[in-house]
Write a protein that holds these residues in place. Structure first.
Motif, short mmCIF file in Angstrom:
data_model
loop_
_atom_site.label_atom_id
_atom_site.label_comp_id
_atom_site.label_asym_id
_atom_site.label_seq_id
_atom_site.Cartn_x
_atom_site.Cartn_y
_atom_site.Cartn_z
N SER A 55 77.27 23.76 64.41
CA SER A 55 78.42 23.32 64.75
C SER A 55 78.77 24.73 65.67
O SER A 55 79.52 25.10 66.44
N ALA A 75 74.41 19.45 67.30
CA ALA A 75 74.32 20.34 65.50
C ALA A 75 73.20 19.15 64.62
O ALA A 75 72.44 20.13 64.10
N ASP A 121 79.09 17.35 67.12
CA ASP A 121 78.87 17.21 65.82
C ASP A 121 76.94 16.70 65.69
O ASP A 121 76.31 16.70 65.20
#
Length: 362
Positions: free
Chosen positions: A123, A133, A130
């Protein structure tokens, strides 16, 4: 339940990609396809189905219906090894359950810790949200897992060797507990380092700043404890529990924590900006240290010594160390330490205790 609308082709494709990635991870991590049921594992090991279910529950993993093919050959071998500890090595079943529970508890936390660290890395480095990631971590997990596994095995073996060395060093003490046969077995310096005003210092922090704050505290605390010759038993929210094999080492650890974790704190920690700065630095701690006997079980330590250290931590001033009078007596001959006896304090459940402030004489 609100209507979420029809699934778009894009959503379906993304879900299919994720499912495909999970299947690849399964193949890479679990050693093959899921072709065995719980009943198969029980029949193969010649044990009851309840034992197989108990194994997975103790490991901290869910178990499916008896006839569902959800287990791999590696899973079957793991059950076989657990059964072998009883049949071939002569261990009590309760001991095997304890060993399995230790593995489940530790590996669950370790896996989550490492994966979340990877998510944060992805991230930050690639400026991703989020969810994106996490998908990227999924894509790379099968590649990274063998490296993480090798490092885990190396660390585990080194820790076992270190424990064996400590046992050898204290063998005489363990073999002769003295006149009091009911005394707890291990003499240890036990200490707590507790963050000052953790709730206030972290109020209003976003996830990134809060993560950095906690990580910096744990890392700095572990570094200080290890460098001074102690060992971290565990972190408990905003506190660290540590032990040392002798009182002098425990004193070095305690003073080191009180000094190192407070020296870089920003003076203005009330404003939000100050809190954000503090999240990138360290934070003052209160430290309590007691020399006494403890019981070591489940990767933790227990006994009145631990309770007293925790209570002394509660009443210590920021960036200071408190010990009890017995610990002060043991440390009294060290010219590098200063011991200042304070007014007695009533501690709930412990009665009247005279705290002693410990500091460096250098």
């Amino acid at each position: 339940m609100p209507d979420e609308g029809p699934t778009t082709p894009h959503d379906a494709a993304e879900r299919a990609a994720v499912e495909s990635t999970v299947e690849e991870i399964d193949a890479a991590l679990l050693g093959g396809p899921r072709t065995h049921s719980a009943q198969d594992l029980a029949d193969r090991a010649d044990i009851g189905l309840d034992v197989v279910r108990g194994f997975w529950s103790t490991l901290g993993l869910p178990h499916a219906d008896a006839d569902d093919d959800v287990y791999t050959e590696s899973d079957a071998q793991a059950v076989d090894r657990a059964v072998g500890l009883v049949r071939d090595s002569g261990l009590d079943l309760r001991t095997v359950i304890t060993l399995t529970r230790a593995l489940g508890h530790t590996s669950d936390r370790l896996a989550l810790w490492q994966v979340e660290a990877l998510v944060e890395d992805m991230s930050t480095r690639y400026e991703l949200d989020d969810a994106t990631a996490r998908l990227l971590v999924l894509d790379r997990l099968a590649e990274l897992a063998p490296i993480l596994e090798a490092q885990l095995l190396h660390s585990y073996r080194r820790q076992l060797a270190a424990i064996a060395g400590r046992y050898a060093a204290e063998f005489a003490e363990l073999g002769d507990p003295g006149p009091d046969r009911t005394a707890l077995p291990l003499a240890r310096a036990v200490g707590f380092a507790d963050m000052v005003s953790f709730t206030r210092r972290t109020a209003g922090l976003g996830s990134t700043d809060l993560s950095q704050f906690v990580q910096r505290f744990e890392t700095a605390a572990r570094d200080v404890v290890t460098a001074a010759g102690g060992r971290v038993v565990k972190t408990i929210g905003d506190a660290v529990l540590f032990v040392a094999d002798d009182a002098a080492t425990g004193a070095r650890v305690a003073i080191g924590l009180a000094d190192a974790l407070g020296r870089e704190l920003d003076s203005d920690v009330v404003r939000l900006a100050g809190l954000a700065d503090g999240a990138r630095g360290v934070t003052p701690v209160r430290v309590g240290l007691v020399w006494g006997r403890v019981l070591s079980r489940f990767g933790d330590v227990f006994g009145p010594t631990v309770n007293l250290a925790a209570r002394l931590t509660d009443i210590a001033e920021p960036s200071t160390v408190l010990v009890d009078t017995e610990t002060a007596r043991v440390l009294a001959g060290d010219p590098g330490l200063v011991l200042e006896h304070l007014e007695p304090v009533e501690l709930h459940g412990l009665g009247l205790v005279q705290p002693v402030r410990l500091s460096s004489g250098v």
